[in-house]
Design a protein around this motif. Structure first.
Motif, PDB file in Angstrom:
ATOM      1  N   THR A 153      12.108 -17.414  27.956  1.00 39.16           N
ATOM      2  CA  THR A 153      10.926 -17.005  27.297  1.00 39.16           C
ATOM      3  C   THR A 153      10.991 -15.649  26.602  1.00 39.16           C
ATOM      4  O   THR A 153      10.496 -15.593  25.269  1.00 39.16           O
ATOM      5  CB  THR A 153       9.712 -16.709  28.459  1.00 39.16           C
ATOM      6  N   HIS A 154      11.679 -14.859  27.061  1.00 36.08           N
ATOM      7  CA  HIS A 154      11.970 -13.621  26.334  1.00 36.08           C
ATOM      8  C   HIS A 154      12.585 -13.979  24.910  1.00 36.08           C
ATOM      9  O   HIS A 154      12.122 -13.351  23.818  1.00 36.08           O
ATOM     10  CB  HIS A 154      12.655 -12.636  27.259  1.00 36.08           C
TER      11      HIS A 154
ATOM     12  N   GLU B 133      22.094 -12.181  28.138  1.00 37.39           N
ATOM     13  CA  GLU B 133      20.998 -12.197  27.473  1.00 37.39           C
ATOM     14  C   GLU B 133      20.948 -11.412  25.881  1.00 37.39           C
ATOM     15  O   GLU B 133      21.844 -10.590  26.092  1.00 37.39           O
ATOM     16  CB  GLU B 133      19.869 -11.614  28.265  1.00 37.39           C
TER      17      GLU B 133
ATOM     18  N   THR C 229       1.225 -13.947  29.488  1.00 37.58           N
ATOM     19  CA  THR C 229       1.116 -12.286  29.331  1.00 37.58           C
ATOM     20  C   THR C 229      -0.396 -11.769  29.650  1.00 37.58           C
ATOM     21  O   THR C 229      -1.232 -12.704  29.624  1.00 37.58           O
ATOM     22  CB  THR C 229       1.585 -11.553  28.225  1.00 37.58           C
TER      23      THR C 229
ATOM     24  N   ARG D 225      10.332 -15.327  22.294  1.00 42.92           N
ATOM     25  CA  ARG D 225       9.476 -14.300  21.570  1.00 42.92           C
ATOM     26  C   ARG D 225      10.387 -13.444  20.577  1.00 42.92           C
ATOM     27  O   ARG D 225      10.172 -13.357  19.570  1.00 42.92           O
ATOM     28  CB  ARG D 225       8.814 -13.763  22.576  1.00 42.92           C
ATOM     29  N   SER D 226      11.712 -13.055  21.056  1.00 46.47           N
ATOM     30  CA  SER D 226      12.396 -12.140  20.384  1.00 46.47           C
ATOM     31  C   SER D 226      13.342 -12.819  19.316  1.00 46.47           C
ATOM     32  O   SER D 226      13.888 -12.164  18.513  1.00 46.47           O
ATOM     33  CB  SER D 226      13.093 -11.274  21.313  1.00 46.47           C
TER      34      SER D 226
END
Length: 812
Positions: free
Chosen positions: A399-400, A464, A765, A403-404
């Motif tokens: 998920t992170h 990550e 979020t 987004r990034s």
């Protein structure tokens, strides 16, 4: 008669023999009259008349009672009065007069005197204490009971009311009669353990049966006492079937609150503590003297903000009570969790005059849950995250990364020839080796990365925020070098190596299952090519074709083998902050590949037509589960079931759905059918006709993935829809992307104008949730609330007293 009196002469009882005719005369007085300063001879010879010994203030009532006694048919008389000793002291006596013989109008009777001075002097403060306890009992709504020999020796009014009986009906009723048969063994065992002293007290839940045979859920707390000289169980219970409790007047002796393990606090309306029980001091560390006159703020832990307390007191002022979990602080500074119930005590005019708080320390339960949670997510041997926690962290990492835009690497590691070491030197050496390998792997990565033991000698690593493939290769090379150093265990120098397989997000896969599978494939490739090396995953076309064929064959057998599971993802109403529905989602527990997400088999199922039996399975499973929940007495909610384009084209779809609802016995209002926007526009006329037929049955209807299918406003206006679901692609960047904001705002306005509710999918979020609530979106669904979960886990959302603590203050 003489022998009996002779025995009494030796004890504390004073005996007098009377003859009563025209006058009263004493014929015998036992020697122990001397305790009052008189001799038996003085009274028998009437040197001192007994009437002169009786206190002047009591003489008239004593004589009146005796006269009425003689004129009635009674055989005995009891009364209490004062006598004056020879030294001038006043003593209280309890008198029992018994008729022994009646001859015409002459009565021969005996009077037995017991000195009760000490008891009488003690009664005044005892009565005051009992009045205090009674006022406390009248202010609480807890059922109170005493069980002895399997029967109810005492119940209070609230206890009887909970089970639908009158108070006298429950006295001496068998415990078995108010317990559901399936739960009686649990209740009986807990009573036995307390009676026999195995445990001091216990708190648990069971299902009770009311007088009208209604099943209710009960939370009970009790401990062992001596009641009338024999062991008994005393305790409190509450009906947790309903979310609100009616204030009832309760009566109970002081023994209940002296014995209970729950802390009890009584305050006035200004918040000053008026009374606490011993359990309060035991839990908080504050003595009764230290607490009286203080405000309960002395227990404040600073873990809750002002809004928490404002909401608490708002509920108390509106409903008269509040209950929930709260953190407080002991006198020694230690914080602890407790379950607290606060009730307002009102006078006859409805004015609040006091507050009663009942609480119990749940530290042990909290710690036990934390231990269980840790054990569920960590490997017992190495302390590393296990497979479950690895998957959770990988999902969060994906998920992170989504987004990034960063890269993620998954490494699967397997020790080379570990089995030979384990078999040769034994499991203790093998276990020690695995622990040392775990430390080497942990020391080879950054703090933010994850090392997990999957089982046996198999490990996995999540890296990550990777800048390039070269960085991943450097980590793999570092691990291989560290493994080259021999491990010394019990004088054995063990030379080990590992094979490493690597998959990368997003190039190799988009989801956790794919990435883990591809890394595992690369690891086996490294082993086949000689071990002690790493390999990056490189898919080939023929491998994919073979995999597709294998998957298709296994998919055909999956239903027969009952490998499919239905998970449920809750829907949250943004106005009330409560879960009001769920979406049923299918999962495949593959015997070889593990837990597969729909993206790995649903496209193939649609291509092969297997989606029809899979869809039928999901429909029946979801309807049956919803009916089972309702039969348990849980909150009724609407379950959404997705219909694929292939399913929606079936000519007998209406009959299938009708048959399912009839067989299961589910009200159609609790089923919602979802079709995608793209399915709806394939054949608009057929879509309108089919949905109207479903609507006649009372079934809820929804368009899924709205915004991706280019449906016209005219078509939407003709469809009998209840809900639109905004596709998650519009929600992902809603807080930062103006185009997404404009689209979502337009969809919200359009749906409300059409009288259709709106559900936002993929909410992950709080900022997304705040935005949607501010712009009047009706419901949300996504990982912020909960991922799809098994039915057993989802039941917690349906409990009457369950609150989503993290979110209610933001959406309530």
């Amino acid at each position: 008669m003489g022998e009996r009196i002779g025995d009494l002469d030796k004890g504390p009882i004073t005996v007098l023999k009377w003859r009563s005719g025209e006058t009263m005369a004493i014929s015998y007085v036992s020697p122990n009259i001397i305790q009052y300063g008189y001799t038996a001879e003085d009274l028998v010879q009437e040197k001192i008349r007994f009437s002169s010994i009786v206190h002047p203030d009591d003489f008239e009532s004593v004589q009146k009672n005796r006269l009425q006694f003689m004129l009635s048919d009674q055989t005995y008389l009891q009364q209490e009065y004062r006598i004056q000793t020879a030294s001038g002291q006043v003593r209280w006596v309890h008198s029992l007069s018994v008729i022994r013989e009646k001859n015409n109008s002459v009565y021969y009777w005996e009077e037995y005197l017991v000195d009760i001075t000490e008891r009488t002097n003690m009664e005044s403060p005892v009565k005051e204490t009992e009045e205090m306890y009674r006022s406390i009992v009248e202010g609480t709504f807890v059922g109170i009971y005493i069980i002895q020999n399997g029967l109810f020796a005492y119940v209070n009014g609230q206890m009887a009311e909970i089970f639908g009986y009158k108070q006298e009906e429950m006295l001496f009723k068998a415990v078995r009669e108010i317990v559901l048969p399936e739960d009686y063994e649990l209740v009986a065992e807990n009573i036995r353990r307390r009676i026999e002293g195995e445990i001091e007290s216990i708190q648990y839940q069971f299902r009770g049966v009311k007088k009208d045979k209604t099943v209710i859920y009960i939370k009970v707390l009790g401990s062992k006492i001596l009641y009338k000289g024999s062991p008994a169980v005393i305790g409190t219970l509450i009906d947790i079937t309903e979310s609100k409790r009616n204030d009832e007047q309760l009566r109970m002796a002081a023994k209940v609150f002296e014995s209970t393990i729950e802390g009890v606090v009584v305050t006035d309306v200004e918040g000053k503590i008026q009374w606490v029980n011993p359990a309060f001091s035991k839990i908080t560390g504050y003595s009764k003297e230290e607490a009286l006159g203080k405000n309960p703020r002395i227990l404040k832990s600073e873990r809750h903000d002002d809004e928490f307390y404002r909401d608490m007191w708002r509920d108390i002022k509106i409903t008269g009570q509040w209950q929930g979990e709260i953190w407080n602080r002991r006198k020694n500074g230690e914080t602890y969790p407790e379950w607290l119930t606060i009730s307002a005590i009102r006078d006859e005019e409805g004015k609040t005059v006091q507050y009663v708080s009942v609480f119990n320390d749940i530290t042990e339960r909290f710690q036990r849950e934390e231990r269980i949670k840790y054990q569920a997510y960590h490997d017992a041997l190495t302390g590393l995250p296990n497979r479950s926690l690895l998957r959770d962290r990988l999902s969060m990492a994906l998920t992170h990364a989504h987004r990034s835009g960063k890269m993620i690497a998954i490494m699967m590691l397997d020790l080379d020839r570990f089995k030979r070491i384990n078999d040769t030197l034994g499991h203790p050496v093998g276990d020690t080796l695995l622990q040392m390998v775990a430390k080497r792997l942990t020391n080879s990565i950054r703090n933010g990365d994850t090392v997990s033991r999957l089982g046996g000698d198999e490990f996995a690593i999540i890296l990550e925020d990777i800048g390039s493939v070269e960085n991943v290769i450097k980590v793999a090379q570092k691990i291989l070098r560290r493994m080259e150093t021999p491990v010394q265990i019990k004088s054995h120098d063990l030379h080990i190596s590992t094979s490493i397989g690597i998959s990368l997000y997003p190039t190799d896969g988009q989801d956790a299952d794919s990435l883990l599978k591809f890394a595992d494939t690369a690891m086996y490739q490294a082993k086949q090519e000689g071990r002690n090396q790493y390999r990056l995953y490189t898919p080939k076309m023929n491998d994919k074709a073979l995999q597709r064929l294998t998957m298709e064959n296994e998919l055909r057998k999956a239903l027969e083998r009952e490998e499919f599971l239905v998970y449920y993802q809750p829907k949250l109403d943004l106005c009330s902050g409560k879960v009001i529905g769920a979406e049923a989602l299918v999962r495949w527990q593959h015997p070889r590949l593990g837990f597969l997400s729909p993206s790995e088999f649903i496209p193939l199922a649609e291509e092969t037509g297997l989606i029809k039996p899979i869809g039928d399975f999901v429909l029946w499973a979801a309807c049956k589960q919803n009916k089972d929940w309702q039969d348990k007495g849980l909150k009724g909610i609407c379950i959404s079931v997705n219909l694929s384009a292939v399913q929606f084209q079936q000519k007998n779809l209406l009959q299938k759905v009708t048959h399912c609802l009839t067989e299961v016995g589910l009200n159609p209002a609790y089923l919602e059918l979802e079709i995608t926007e793209s399915s709806a526009i394939q054949n608009p006329q057929m879509t309108i006709k089919t949905l109207k037929e479903f609507k006649k049955l009372g079934i809820q209807l929804s368009i899924d993935d709205f915004g991706t299918g280019y449906s016209s406003l005219g078509l939407l206006n003709q469809l009998p829809l209840d809900t639109l679901k905004i596709d998650k692609s519009f929600i992902r960047d809603i807080t930062s992307d103006k185009d997404s904001q404009a689209i979502v705002s337009a969809i919200i306005a359009m749906s409300h104008n059409l009288g259709i509710k709106l559900v936002a999918e993929g909410v992950e979020t709080k900022d997304q949730m705040f935005y949607l609530k501010e712009h009047h979106c009706d419901q949300i669904q996504g990982y912020l609330i909960s991922p799809p979960i098994a039915a057993e886990q989802f039941e917690k959302f349906l409990q009457p007293d369950y609150h989503i603590m993290t979110y209610t203050w933001t959406v309530g």
